[in-house]
Every structure is written in structure tokens, then in C-alpha cells.
Design a protein around this motif. Structure first.
Motif, short mmCIF file in Angstrom:
data_model
loop_
_atom_site.label_atom_id
_atom_site.label_comp_id
_atom_site.label_asym_id
_atom_site.label_seq_id
_atom_site.Cartn_x
_atom_site.Cartn_y
_atom_site.Cartn_z
N GLN A 175 8.33 10.18 1.77
CA GLN A 175 7.01 9.29 2.28
C GLN A 175 7.72 7.89 2.76
O GLN A 175 8.62 7.49 2.11
N TYR A 176 7.19 7.77 3.81
CA TYR A 176 7.74 6.30 4.63
C TYR A 176 7.27 5.07 3.73
O TYR A 176 6.30 5.28 3.19
N LEU A 177 8.29 4.19 3.47
CA LEU A 177 8.02 3.09 2.55
C LEU A 177 8.13 1.94 3.47
O LEU A 177 7.04 1.20 3.75
N GLU B 203 0.82 -1.21 0.02
CA GLU B 203 -0.03 -0.09 -0.02
C GLU B 203 0.88 1.23 0.16
O GLU B 203 0.43 2.18 -0.56
N ASN B 204 1.80 1.04 0.88
CA ASN B 204 2.94 2.50 0.85
C ASN B 204 3.60 2.73 -0.63
O ASN B 204 3.46 3.75 -0.96
N LEU B 205 3.91 1.54 -1.33
CA LEU B 205 4.56 1.81 -2.56
C LEU B 205 3.38 2.18 -3.54
O LEU B 205 3.92 3.08 -4.24
N GLN B 206 2.43 1.78 -3.40
CA GLN B 206 1.17 2.11 -4.34
C GLN B 206 1.14 3.80 -4.28
O GLN B 206 0.93 4.13 -5.18
N GLN B 207 0.91 4.17 -3.10
CA GLN B 207 0.71 5.52 -2.53
C GLN B 207 1.62 6.54 -3.19
O GLN B 207 1.42 7.38 -3.79
N ILE B 208 3.04 5.99 -2.74
CA ILE B 208 4.18 6.68 -3.18
C ILE B 208 4.38 6.71 -4.69
O ILE B 208 4.61 7.86 -5.48
N SER B 209 4.13 5.54 -5.45
CA SER B 209 4.18 5.52 -6.80
C SER B 209 3.14 6.55 -7.89
O SER B 209 3.32 7.31 -8.69
N GLN B 210 1.94 6.48 -7.08
CA GLN B 210 0.80 7.45 -7.60
C GLN B 210 1.24 8.90 -7.54
O GLN B 210 1.11 9.54 -8.41
N ASN B 211 1.39 9.10 -6.30
CA ASN B 211 1.98 10.55 -6.19
C ASN B 211 3.39 10.85 -6.96
O ASN B 211 3.18 12.15 -7.40
N TYR B 212 4.12 10.08 -7.14
CA TYR B 212 5.13 10.42 -8.24
C TYR B 212 4.86 10.40 -9.67
O TYR B 212 5.37 11.23 -10.43
#
Length: 538
Positions: A110-112, A75-84
Motif C-alpha cells: 500500500q502506498y504511503l 490518512e495513508n498511515l492510518q489506513q495501512i495500520s488499520q489493515n495491518y
């Protein structure tokens, strides 16, 4: 060619395993445990985190906690990649901080995740969490940058052109394969045309069976190849775009086991059909041998070949099904070596408990080897008898004159009478009256027999000149004249019925009577009878 086409298309269209064929989600990769505990929940296992359907980060930890941790990192990776992806920034900023002695990875502030010692054990960094964090950071920068580039308009247009070309190629290959299948079907239909007068019936039957088996095997291979073309092509096209690559992964993970089982089933079926065709071709080669195919043994050879071919096909079917089951278990990740060892022990136990089945199989094998009887023979076993309709290594099934199907275990067949092995004989007992001219009757019977032997309709069924054995017995109603007529197998009853009909017509024309049972009444002397009636003796 169909098999080669399937393999080539699968290899060409399916992407590389390291990027597109990950393990099943939430099914940990069972590698050697680093924990000494015997509890399965505390056993250390590993699992992957994905980005656009590609493996990115390998996490490890106790089984009880790993699933929740993988979901959080995903979930963290999905949120980080979407913001990027939504930001105009082209670069990725990855930072590594330390918390409680362990490295913590931040992407664009952002925390991963936190890199644990268990994670480091599954990476080539000698178990150092700091080196593991550095390696993960490098891979994050590369993969996130590539993922954003794939979402650019120019990249999507280029991938769309590749997808269109791939779709057109799929259509052309599928159409060419369909045309090839149509030509193959026409060729098979030509091979199944009515035989020429010079063809032997058995050779024609074997050729037709061989063509049918090959046609069925080719048909399934064509279907498998068409499915591989469209399925593999669709799978490849889905992997071209970052938005559909996750769908590609989900389809693969959902259909992985059914596809493997389906391929095993189709492969087993095709191998069985090809084996049938090879058996028919081998038996056809034997029949076509001039040393074996003679007028005397052609009919018998046909019956025996049909029997051996049927039994061999049954054995081959069982063997291929067993191989298919073992291959399917191997595809499912089951170790079959213990199963084979256990099957050996079970086989010994079953053999001891089922000695009658072993006796049936041994006796059935000897019956076929010694050619005691075959399919199509008329046999008598004890008080039972009939036409052999089916036989294998365990049982023999005969159909009696009343239409009953009788099943006899092969171990119960001790003495068997074969009424149709190689040749048969019509054994006729012809009665004539005592007051008839014997010489005239014998001459007339011989004439009728020779005329029937010369008749084109019956001369193929009668092997040798009929034998008039002469007066065989003095019966209650008249003389018994015995006649032997040697015939083709199973033709003795038909020849005997026709011979009796002709002989009755000839006897009527010559005035020779067939004796009938006539009662006789004897009356005592009249005088003793009268004295007995009036009591006076007058």
C-alpha cells in the motif's frame, strides 16, 4: 513539600517528551529555511506524522503545500495500520521503489509516501533521499510491530493492571495530601487563637497576618498539587493504551497553553502570598526587639510599621505580577528581550511625560522614610485635614470630620501638621468670671486635673501630670486660665471632653460661675432728654 510533590508527580507521571509531547498539530517547527525566497508560503518548514500519538515520520516542504501533504500521509498511515492490525500477519513488509528519481515507500503493498529532498534535509542522512527512505522504513517496521503487540489481549491486561495500580496510587496520595491539609488547617486555626495578656497588639496583628498569608499560599499549593496528581495520573493512564493515546495527545495539545498560563498565575499568587508572610515576619522581628518596643514609641512604631508594610506589599505585588507576565510570554514562545528593550524606551518616554508621577513617588518615599506621618495619624495639609486611611508612593487619602475621603497627591504636600505623632496635647482655655476667686478657681482646676490623672481609666491615656499654666488672658467675658494635658496620640480630644465635664461639675459645686455674654443698656440724663422732647427746655 507541596511544590516538591507537584514537581515529583509531574516528572513521574508525564511520559517522555520524544514520544508523548509532540508539537502542536499543523504548527510547523520553525527551523532555518532552506529556501532563499522571502515569501512565507515558499519557506520550508517541517511537521510530524503520528502513529498512536507517537511521532513517527518528519515531513518537510513549503508552507503552502505541507499541511495538505501531512494530512494525506496521515490518512495513508492510518489506513495501512488499520489493515495491518486486522490481518493475522505478524510481520510488516516495507518496500522502497523509485519514481521520478525519488524513493517511494509502500507498506504491505500500500502506498504511503514519497520521500523528497526537503524531507532528507531534516534527517541525519546528509540530504540523501534514498538513505532517508531507508531510515523511515526501519522506523515503520519497529513502530507498526510494537503498535500491534500493544493491541494483543495479554498486553492490554498487563496495561490494565498498571492502570488500576496507578489509579489506586493516585487515590491514596490524594487522600494523604487531604489529611495533611486538614492538619495544616487546624494548626493555622490554633495560631489564630486570641492572644495572651502578655502579647503586644502589634505583634499579635502581624502574627495573624503572617499565618493568614501562609495558610492562603499553602491552600493554593495544595489545590495545585491535587490537580497535578489527578491530571497527571489521568494523563499517564491514557498513555498506557494505544486506543486512548490519541486522546492523550489531543488533551495535551488543547490544554498546553491554558495549563502553562494557569501555572504561572497560581505561582505568581503563591509567591506574592509568601512574600507577604516574609514581610510580616520581618516587621514582627523588628517590633519584638526590646531596644525598639518601649512604652513611649510602641504606638508610633505600630503606625509606621503598618504604613511601611502596606507600601512594601504593594511594590512586591507589582514586581511579582511583572515577573509573571514575562514568564507567561516566555512560555508562549515570545522573545521577551525585544520587549524589555522596548519597555526601557517606553519607560524613558513615560518618565518624561509623567514628571508629576515621579515627584509623587519621590515625595511619598521621603514621607515614609522621614516618618512625617503614617496610617492612622491625624494630619492637616493646608486647609484640609483628617485621619490618614490610605497612603502609598503616589497619593495620601484622609477622612475628614464630615466623613469625606480626600485624596491628596504626595507632590502637593509641602507643609503637613501631624496631630498624633508620638504624643498629643489637650490645650484648654477655661474662662471664669471676673468676680470669681482666682486662687480658688486655680486650686479647683488643679485638683480636678490631678484626680483625673490618678483615675485608672484615664492614667494610661494621660502621659504626664497636667500643667496649670495660670491666668493666660483677660477676655471679653472673664479671665482665661490655660491648662495643658499631655496624652497618648489621638487621645487629646477624648481627655479634653472628660476634663471639661468634670470641671463643670466641680465649678457648680464650688459656686464658681462660667461667664456669659450679657448686654448692657445706657440711658442719657433725664433733663436734656425732656427738653429735647417738648422743645421748651422746661
Amino acid at each position: 513539600m507541596a511544590i516538591a510533590g507537584s514537581i515529583a508527580i509531574s516528572v513521574w507521571f508525564v511520559p517522555k517528551a520524544d514520544a508523548q509531547l509532540p508539537l502542536l498539530p499543523f504548527l510547523p517547527n520553525l527551523q532555518p529555511s532552506t529556501s532563499s525566497s522571502n515569501d512565507s508560503d515558499s519557506r520550508v518548514v517541517s511537521h510530524w506524522v503520528y502513529l498512536d500519538g507517537r511521532r513517527l515520520i518528519k515531513l518537510a516542504g513549503p508552507r503552502a503545500n505541507l499541511t495538505e501533504r501531512v494530512e494525506n500521509v496521515q490518512e495513508n498511515l492510518q489506513q495501512i495500520s488499520q489493515n495491518y492490525f486486522d490481518s493475522p500477519e505478524q510481520s510488516v513488509k516495507v518496500q522502497t521503489r523509485t519514481s521520478k528519481g525519488l524513493p517511494v515507500i509502500y507498506v504491505n503493498n500500500q502506498y504511503l509516501m514519497t520521500v523528497t529532498r526537503d524531507d532528507a534535509q531534516y534527517l541525519p542522512v546528509d540530504g540523501d533521499p534514498a538513505q532517508a527512505a531507508e531510515q523511515i522504513s526501519t522506523e515503520l517496521v519497529e513502530e507498526l510491530t510494537r503498535a500491534k503487540q500493544e493491541r494483543q489481549t495479554s498486553s492490554l491486561i498487563r496495561q490494565g493492571a498498571i492502570a488500576a495500580g496507578s489509579g489506586l496510587t493516585i487515590i491514596l496520595i490524594s487522600w494523604g495530601l487531604y489529611q495533611w491539609q486538614c492538619r495544616s488547617r487546624k494548626h493555622s486555626a490554633q495560631l489564630l487563637q486570641p492572644p495572651t495578656p502578655l502579647d503586644q497588639p502589634l505583634t499579635t496583628q502581624l502574627r495573624k497576618q503572617q499565618v493568614r498569608h501562609l495558610h492562603e499560599a499553602k491552600k493554593r499549593l495544595f489545590q495545585l498539587t491535587q490537580g497535578t496528581i489527578w491530571g497527571g495520573g489521568t494523563f499517564y493512564i491514557l498513555g498506557l493504551f494505544p486506543y486512548t493515546r490519541s486522546l492523550q495527545l489531543a488533551i495535551f495539545l488543547g490544554l498546553q497553553i491554558p495549563l502553562k498560563i494557569g501555572i504561572v498565575i497560581v505561582g505568581t499568587y503563591v509567591a506574592t502570598r509568601f512574600s507577604y508572610a516574609l514581610i510580616d515576619r520581618f516587621t514582627s522581628a523588628i517590633v519584638n526587639s526590646s531596644a525598639l518596643l518601649t512604652p513611649e514609641n510602641s504606638e508610633r512604631l505600630q503606625l509606621r510599621v503598618s504604613t511601611i508594610s502596606g507600601v512594601t506589599k504593594s511594590i512586591v505585588t507589582i514586581a511579582w505580577v511583572a515577573v509573571g507576565i514575562l514568564v507567561a510570554l516566555t512560555f508562549l514562545g515570545i522573545n521577551i528581550i525585544p520587549l524589555l528593550a522596548g519597555a526601557g524606551l517606553v519607560g524613558v518616554a513615560v518618565s518624561l511625560a509623567s514628571q508629576s508621577l515621579i515627584k509623587d513617588a519621590i515625595n511619598g518615599f521621603l514621607i515614609i522614610l522621614e516618618d512625617q506621618y503614617a496610617l492612622g495619624d491625624v494630619i492637616t495639609v493646608g486647609n484640609l485635614g483628617g485621619l490618614v486611611e490610605n497612603m502609598n508612593l503616589r497619593i495620601t487619602q484622609v477622612r475628614d470630620a464630615e466623613g469625606r475621603l480626600i485624596t491628596i497627591p504626595n507632590s502637593e504636600i509641602k507643609i503637613v501638621a501631624n496631630l498624633s505623632s508620638r504624643w498629643s496635647r489637650a490645650d484648654l482655655n477655661i474662662p471664669i468670671a471676673y468676680n470669681a476667686d482666682v486662687n480658688k478657681a486655680l486650686k479647683l482646676i488643679e485638683t480636678v486635673a490631678l484626680d483625673m490623672d490618678r483615675d485608672p481609666r484615664w492614667q494610661e491615656q494621660i502621659i504626664e501630670t497636667p500643667q496649670i499654666l495660670g491666668v493666660d488672658n483677660f477676655g471679653d467675658r472673664g479671665l482665661i486660665i490655660r491648662v495643658w494635658i499631655k496624652t497618648q496620640p489621638l487621645k487629646q480630644w477624648e481627655v479634653a471632653r472628660e476634663f471639661r465635664r468634670r470641671l463643670k461639675v466641680a465649678f457648680d459645686e464650688a459656686g464658681i460661675n462660667i461667664p456669659q455674654l450679657q448686654p448692657a443698656v445706657f440711658v442719657h440724663d433725664a433733663l436734656p432728654l425732656k427738653a429735647h422732647l417738648d422743645g421748651k427746655g422746661n
